[in-house]
Design a protein around this motif. Structure first.
Motif, PDB file in Angstrom:
ATOM      1  N   PRO A   1     -40.980  31.659 -23.418  1.00  0.00           N
ATOM      2  CA  PRO A   1     -40.091  30.522 -23.701  1.00  0.00           C
ATOM      3  C   PRO A   1     -39.112  30.789 -24.833  1.00  0.00           C
ATOM      4  O   PRO A   1     -38.035  30.182 -24.871  1.00  0.00           O
TER       5      PRO A   1
ATOM      6  N   TRP B   1     -36.392  32.338 -22.951  1.00  0.00           N
ATOM      7  CA  TRP B   1     -35.749  31.306 -22.128  1.00  0.00           C
ATOM      8  C   TRP B   1     -34.818  30.439 -22.968  1.00  0.00           C
ATOM      9  O   TRP B   1     -33.764  30.016 -22.504  1.00  0.00           O
ATOM     10  N   SER B   2     -35.212  30.165 -24.208  1.00  0.00           N
ATOM     11  CA  SER B   2     -34.483  29.211 -25.038  1.00  0.00           C
ATOM     12  C   SER B   2     -33.142  29.741 -25.535  1.00  0.00           C
ATOM     13  O   SER B   2     -32.371  28.994 -26.123  1.00  0.00           O
TER      14      SER B   2
ATOM     15  N   GLU C   1     -40.232  26.209 -25.011  1.00  0.00           N
ATOM     16  CA  GLU C   1     -38.812  26.455 -24.793  1.00  0.00           C
ATOM     17  C   GLU C   1     -37.963  25.348 -25.402  1.00  0.00           C
ATOM     18  O   GLU C   1     -36.878  25.604 -25.951  1.00  0.00           O
TER      19      GLU C   1
END
Length: 305
Positions: free
Chosen positions: A16, A19-20, A247
């Motif tokens: 995450p 992803w972030s 995330e």
């Protein structure tokens, strides 16, 4: 790839985090629009995995993908929905509404895993699901209602697809034949690219935009999504879904540091709830596993001559 539970947790924290990075990077884009962003990101994800998978798993990965095509297609459809629905939802409603909707992910995953594979959840996981969901809802509660119903319904496709996907991964691990669902990320990226291509045309992205989106395809989707599938072989489906909520928190921090978007007190308090729920769940789970290991060790020692 054999992982210990603790290693899988840390890798699932890394996923995450990667992803972030999408929010900060997309703020630097010049001309690309929503559907074109989705297309190029998915396209470069597919391209990256076409290179990574043979290097990682050998050239016979393509033959294995064909043999396991049914499971890969089902999981790939889930990835394709997740890749696409999130961006489409953002064009129909506010970011806050989308993120609140995504908070339903752990609960949906827990329920899906319970129904499909009979996975029993400890009370601590149920409590963490509720607290984490409340934390995210509190972070963005003041903005709820800014978007339309359609956008919320589209966003709801993301946690639904994610819950099905994580359950598919665990079901494949429990079956008599072990199905490698990492290539399903490639299938999902191809599906997302094909679905958004008509909506992205004509292209207006600059070379600068395409370079940034290529980086997202590799570092923000291909690598972390593959890591998440590997971690799902060790972690329970609800654990994966809970850790994926990081995330949201990482995204807030990166937007603060990289784009100067200072989070409100409401966001910070809600973030503490989410972080606390995740840490408490993992700490209690670690104590339970340590306790079982200690008991088994004592039993083994007692049985020795």
């Amino acid at each position: 790839m054999k992982l210990k539970h603790s290693h899988a947790v840390w890798l699932m924290v890394l996923a995450p985090l990667l992803w972030s990075t999408a929010g900060v990077v997309t703020r630097q884009l010049e001309n690309a629009r929503a559907f074109e962003i989705t297309f190029w990101r998915s396209f470069f994800t597919a391209l990256s995995l076409m290179v990574i998978l043979p290097l990682w798993q050998g050239r016979d990965v393509w033959a294995r993908m064909w043999r396991e095509r049914r499971a890969l297609l089902l999981s790939g459809l889930c990835w394709g929905v997740m890749f696409t629905a999130f961006m489409v939802a953002l064009t129909l409603t506010s970011v806050a509404n989308v993120l609140i909707t995504l908070a339903a992910g752990p609960l949906l995953t827990a329920l899906t895993a319970r129904v499909v594979i009979g996975h029993r959840l400890p009370a601590r996981t149920w409590a963490a699901i509720v607290v984490a969901g409340l934390g995210i809802a509190y972070m963005f509660g003041s903005q709820l209602g800014e978007g339309g119903v359609l956008g919320t319904l589209v966003a709801f496709c993301v946690p639904v697809a994610a819950s099905i996907n994580w359950t598919l991964v665990q079901r494949s691990q429990r079956s008599g034949h072990q199905v490698d669902l990492v290539p399903a990320v490639l299938v999902g990226a191809v599906i997302s690219s094909l679905a958004t291509l008509p909506l992205a045309w004509p292209f207006v992205a600059s070379a600068h935009d395409i370079a940034l989106l290529a980086g997202l395809g590799l570092g923000q989707l291909a690598v972390p999504c593959a890591l998440a599938v590997v971690c799902a072989r060790v972690l329970s489906a609800p654990e994966v879904s809970l850790l994926a909520l990081l995330e949201v928190l990482f995204g807030i921090v990166l937007a603060w540091l990289g784009a100067g978007e200072v989070p409100s007190q409401q966001v910070m308090l809600g973030g503490l709830l989410v972080t606390g729920a995740l840490l408490a769940n993992e700490w209690l789970g670690w104590r339970e596993r340590a306790g079982h290991y200690h008991i088994e060790t004592l039993d083994t020692d007692a049985g020795e001559p």
